[in-house]
Design a protein around this motif. Structure first.
Motif, PDB file in Angstrom:
ATOM      1  N   ASN A 341       0.805  -1.230   0.000  1.00 41.40           N
ATOM      2  CA  ASN A 341       0.000   0.000   0.000  1.00 41.40           C
ATOM      3  C   ASN A 341       0.836   1.277   0.000  1.00 41.40           C
ATOM      4  OD1 ASN A 341      -2.524  -1.346   0.052  1.00 41.40           O
ATOM      5  ND2 ASN A 341      -2.282  -1.717   2.263  1.00 41.40           N
ATOM      6  N   VAL A 342       2.135   1.137  -0.137  1.00 40.37           N
ATOM      7  CA  VAL A 342       3.000   2.318  -0.167  1.00 40.37           C
ATOM      8  C   VAL A 342       2.842   3.030  -1.509  1.00 40.37           C
ATOM      9  CG1 VAL A 342       5.372   3.144  -0.121  1.00 40.37           C
ATOM     10  CG2 VAL A 342       4.651   1.348   1.454  1.00 40.37           C
ATOM     11  N   ASP A 343       2.528   4.318  -1.451  1.00 39.87           N
ATOM     12  CA  ASP A 343       2.446   5.106  -2.683  1.00 39.87           C
ATOM     13  C   ASP A 343       2.918   6.527  -2.387  1.00 39.87           C
ATOM     14  OD1 ASP A 343       0.310   6.451  -1.431  1.00 39.87           O
ATOM     15  OD2 ASP A 343      -1.177   5.128  -2.336  1.00 39.87           O
ATOM     16  N   ALA A 344       2.814   7.398  -3.362  1.00 42.37           N
ATOM     17  CA  ALA A 344       3.357   8.755  -3.236  1.00 42.37           C
ATOM     18  C   ALA A 344       2.632   9.572  -2.175  1.00 42.37           C
ATOM     19  CB  ALA A 344       3.278   9.466  -4.594  1.00 42.37           C
ATOM     20  N   ARG A 345       1.417   9.211  -1.816  1.00 44.07           N
ATOM     21  CA  ARG A 345       0.661   9.970  -0.815  1.00 44.07           C
ATOM     22  C   ARG A 345       1.047   9.606   0.617  1.00 44.07           C
ATOM     23  NH1 ARG A 345      -5.134   8.127  -2.630  1.00 44.07           N
ATOM     24  NH2 ARG A 345      -3.890   6.193  -2.695  1.00 44.07           N
ATOM     25  N   PHE A 346       1.726   8.496   0.758  1.00 46.23           N
ATOM     26  CA  PHE A 346       2.063   8.008   2.096  1.00 46.23           C
ATOM     27  C   PHE A 346       3.204   8.824   2.705  1.00 46.23           C
ATOM     28  CE2 PHE A 346       4.784   4.957   4.567  1.00 46.23           C
ATOM     29  CZ  PHE A 346       3.982   4.913   5.694  1.00 46.23           C
ATOM     30  N   SER A 347       3.087   9.111   3.990  1.00 37.87           N
ATOM     31  CA  SER A 347       4.182   9.780   4.701  1.00 37.87           C
ATOM     32  C   SER A 347       4.145   9.356   6.166  1.00 37.87           C
ATOM     33  CB  SER A 347       4.062  11.303   4.597  1.00 37.87           C
ATOM     34  OG  SER A 347       2.940  11.758   5.326  1.00 37.87           O
ATOM     35  N   ILE A 348       5.313   9.439   6.793  1.00 36.34           N
ATOM     36  CA  ILE A 348       5.438   9.177   8.228  1.00 36.34           C
ATOM     37  C   ILE A 348       5.844  10.514   8.834  1.00 36.34           C
ATOM     38  CG2 ILE A 348       6.529   7.742   9.986  1.00 36.34           C
ATOM     39  CD1 ILE A 348       7.233   5.747   7.766  1.00 36.34           C
ATOM     40  N   PRO A 349       4.890  11.300   9.310  1.00 36.82           N
ATOM     41  CA  PRO A 349       5.132  12.731   9.562  1.00 36.82           C
ATOM     42  C   PRO A 349       6.037  13.065  10.735  1.00 36.82           C
ATOM     43  CG  PRO A 349       2.926  12.116  10.283  1.00 36.82           C
ATOM     44  CD  PRO A 349       3.485  10.921   9.559  1.00 36.82           C
ATOM     45  N   CYS A 350       6.004  12.283  11.809  1.00 35.47           N
ATOM     46  CA  CYS A 350       6.685  12.700  13.034  1.00 35.47           C
ATOM     47  C   CYS A 350       7.924  11.869  13.384  1.00 35.47           C
ATOM     48  CB  CYS A 350       5.707  12.648  14.214  1.00 35.47           C
ATOM     49  SG  CYS A 350       4.286  13.747  14.035  1.00 35.47           S
ATOM     50  N   LEU A 351       8.167  10.799  12.666  1.00 35.85           N
ATOM     51  CA  LEU A 351       9.252   9.889  13.028  1.00 35.85           C
ATOM     52  C   LEU A 351      10.612  10.578  12.920  1.00 35.85           C
ATOM     53  CD1 LEU A 351       9.570   6.929  13.943  1.00 35.85           C
ATOM     54  CD2 LEU A 351      10.064   6.359  11.555  1.00 35.85           C
ATOM     55  N   GLU A 352      11.359  10.558  14.040  1.00 33.60           N
ATOM     56  CA  GLU A 352      12.664  11.214  14.099  1.00 33.60           C
ATOM     57  C   GLU A 352      13.810  10.231  14.322  1.00 33.60           C
ATOM     58  OE1 GLU A 352      12.478  14.151  17.132  1.00 33.60           O
ATOM     59  OE2 GLU A 352      10.934  15.350  16.149  1.00 33.60           O
ATOM     60  N   GLN A 353      13.530   9.138  15.001  1.00 32.93           N
ATOM     61  CA  GLN A 353      14.604   8.205  15.318  1.00 32.93           C
ATOM     62  C   GLN A 353      14.091   6.767  15.241  1.00 32.93           C
ATOM     63  OE1 GLN A 353      16.809   9.199  18.815  1.00 32.93           O
ATOM     64  NE2 GLN A 353      17.787   7.197  18.996  1.00 32.93           N
ATOM     65  N   VAL A 354      14.873   5.906  14.581  1.00 32.22           N
ATOM     66  CA  VAL A 354      14.530   4.490  14.439  1.00 32.22           C
ATOM     67  C   VAL A 354      15.727   3.652  14.857  1.00 32.22           C
ATOM     68  CG1 VAL A 354      13.865   2.642  12.855  1.00 32.22           C
ATOM     69  CG2 VAL A 354      12.928   4.927  12.546  1.00 32.22           C
ATOM     70  N   VAL A 355      15.458   2.627  15.652  1.00 27.32           N
ATOM     71  CA  VAL A 355      16.477   1.637  15.995  1.00 27.32           C
ATOM     72  C   VAL A 355      15.949   0.279  15.549  1.00 27.32           C
ATOM     73  CG1 VAL A 355      17.823   0.551  17.825  1.00 27.32           C
ATOM     74  CG2 VAL A 355      17.259   2.987  17.977  1.00 27.32           C
ATOM     75  N   VAL A 356      16.679  -0.377  14.657  1.00 30.12           N
ATOM     76  CA  VAL A 356      16.263  -1.661  14.104  1.00 30.12           C
ATOM     77  C   VAL A 356      17.281  -2.721  14.492  1.00 30.12           C
ATOM     78  CG1 VAL A 356      15.725  -2.961  12.017  1.00 30.12           C
ATOM     79  CG2 VAL A 356      15.133  -0.533  12.153  1.00 30.12           C
ATOM     80  N   THR A 357      16.812  -3.800  15.119  1.00 28.74           N
ATOM     81  CA  THR A 357      17.687  -4.918  15.465  1.00 28.74           C
ATOM     82  C   THR A 357      17.443  -6.047  14.483  1.00 28.74           C
ATOM     83  OG1 THR A 357      17.644  -4.322  17.811  1.00 28.74           O
ATOM     84  CG2 THR A 357      18.354  -6.549  17.270  1.00 28.74           C
ATOM     85  N   VAL A 358      18.499  -6.441  13.778  1.00 22.74           N
ATOM     86  CA  VAL A 358      18.410  -7.478  12.742  1.00 22.74           C
ATOM     87  C   VAL A 358      19.147  -8.718  13.232  1.00 22.74           C
ATOM     88  CG1 VAL A 358      18.909  -8.053  10.350  1.00 22.74           C
ATOM     89  CG2 VAL A 358      18.341  -5.708  10.963  1.00 22.74           C
ATOM     90  N   ARG A 359      18.474  -9.880  13.153  1.00 24.75           N
ATOM     91  CA  ARG A 359      19.084 -11.113  13.644  1.00 24.75           C
ATOM     92  C   ARG A 359      19.198 -12.196  12.578  1.00 24.75           C
ATOM     93  NH1 ARG A 359      16.728 -12.780  19.426  1.00 24.75           N
ATOM     94  NH2 ARG A 359      18.515 -14.172  19.190  1.00 24.75           N
TER      95      ARG A 359
END
Length: 419
Positions: A341-359
């Motif tokens: 469902n990702v398209d040009a209208r999609f946005s994540i307005p407030c996200l400032e910091q992401v920490v992703v743990t990959v295993r």
């Protein structure tokens, strides 16, 4: 010091609290000795009386020092003491005490303890307490306490408790605003009904199957470890919520709408998916989300997270500023249809910091697409940290995936960091 007025000397010396220092000051001069009755606090460290000479006991020494103070407000005793000793101190200073902290050391005592009254029962003499902290507590019988009307803070660390005894103790503290129970064992069902409770931190030791119910209209912060079922009747002021279960399975979360919630942390080995989805649905206004749940499933079988639509997730949490996701949740956002469902209208307005743990290197292409999407649609993103945690594989896919992450970090080097 000799030129200072007595009032100033008394004020300076009143800042001394360690019992050993107080005893030393007693020997300096008569003027200093005459000022010590104006102390406000006495602290007796754990090993203070290890070298006592014959004829002296810790009970007697503590009593003499307590007697020497006119109006003691704080008493902290970490050294060994008896029930009779505690009773004698509190008979002298109980009315003036505001803060009492005791290392009880009776958690391993048998139910046939001969101390009458018990150490817990003696505390009732300090009727004006505002803060009570107890270490190493055996509370299998209901404490014979009067009502502590002024008690705001209760902390019990390292305790063996019975449910009815804890309930009686909490009822004796009707105006409690801060409650801390750490390393407590012996409980299966806990009900807390303190109307003024604002801060609550609970850590139940055992197999993680405790059931908790809280009814407090003013609750602002709740941290719980070791519960499988949690019900919170009133959540309008709850801003901080942390739930963990490192030993058992989390079955059910029963909360109202978390309209004021700013920080949510959920951790554990296995949560039923209904419990996770309920929390995520209720926490739609959350700003800081930390997720470290390894598996889901309603039985002993450990199952992976179901697929989560990335667009639906972020549209349901529009105020999210900080997102810390462990392997299972990240993998759920990286399934085949997670980005459909990702398209040009999609946005994540407030996200400032992401920490992703990959295993794991599984679904490496999907994971890289999800990382790309987070960068592309988070216009205010300032930092993304990718943690590579124990990623083991004899196949070259692990090396290829790590190279992809390094390439991704190089392209977005102002934002992306690898640990």
């Amino acid at each position: 010091m000799e030129s200072l007025p007595d009032a100033i000397v008394q004020q300076i010396l009143s800042l001394i609290s360690n019992a050993k220092d107080v005893a030393s000051c007693n020997c300096v001069s008569k003027r200093w000795k005459d000022s010590l009755p104006y102390l406000r606090s006495l602290i007796f460290p754990r090993n203070l009386f290890d070298t006592l000479t014959s004829g002296n006991t810790s009970d007697a020494i503590v009593r003499r020092m307590v007697l020497s103070v006119v109006e003691l407000e704080e008493l902290v005793v970490y050294c060994p003491f008896s029930s009779s000793g505690l009773a004698s101190w509190l008979s002298v200073a109980g009315r003036s005490l505001k803060n009492l902290e005791l290392r009880m050391d009776n958690i391993i005592e048998h139910q046939t303890s001969t101390e009458i009254p018990s150490k817990l029962d003696c505390i009732r003499a300090a009727s004006n307490l505002e803060s009570l902290k107890l270490w190493g507590v055996l509370m299998i019988y209901s404490p014979k306490w009067e009502v502590f009307h002024r008690l705001k803070n209760l902390e019990i660390v390292g305790a063996r408790l019975e449910e009815h005894a804890l309930a009686v103790a909490l009822r004796a503290c009707p105006n409690l605003s801060h409650l801390l129970l750490l390393g407590c064992e012996g409980l299966r069902y806990v009900s807390i009904e303190n109307p003024h409770l604002e801060q609550c931190k609970l850590d139940f030791f055992g197999v993680g199957n405790c059931s908790l119910t809280i009814n407090s209209t003013k609750l602002q912060s709740l941290e719980v470890q070791g519960c499988s079922v949690i019900r919170v009747c009133e959540t309008r002021y709850l801003t901080n919520l942390s739930i963990a279960n490192n030993s058992g399975r989390v079955y059910m979360m029963d909360f109202g709408k978390l309209v004021a919630l700013e920080t949510l942390s959920i951790r554990g080995v296995q949560w039923c998916w209904d419990a996770i989805s309920t929390m995520l649905h209720m926490a739609s206004e959350v700003k800081h989300l930390y997720m470290k749940v390894e598996f889901t499933g309603d039985s002993e079988t450990l199952l992976p997270f179901p697929e989560i639509d990335l667009v639906d997730f972020f549209n349901s949490h529009p105020k999210l500023q900080t997102f810390d996701i462990h392997g299972a949740m990240f993998a759920a956002l990286c399934q085949k249809n997670s980005l459909k469902n990702v398209d040009a209208r999609f946005s994540i307005p407030c996200l400032e910091q992401v920490v992703v743990t990959v295993r794991s290197p599984l679904n490496a292409e999907q994971k890289m697409s999800t990382l790309d999407s987070l960068i592309q649609y988070s216009k205010n993103l300032r930092k993304m940290t990718i943690k590579i945690l124990q990623m083991k594989s004899s196949h070259s896919s692990a090396d290829d995936f790590f190279e992809d992450i390094c390439r991704f970090r190089y392209i977005n080097r102002k934002i992306v960091f690898i640990e």
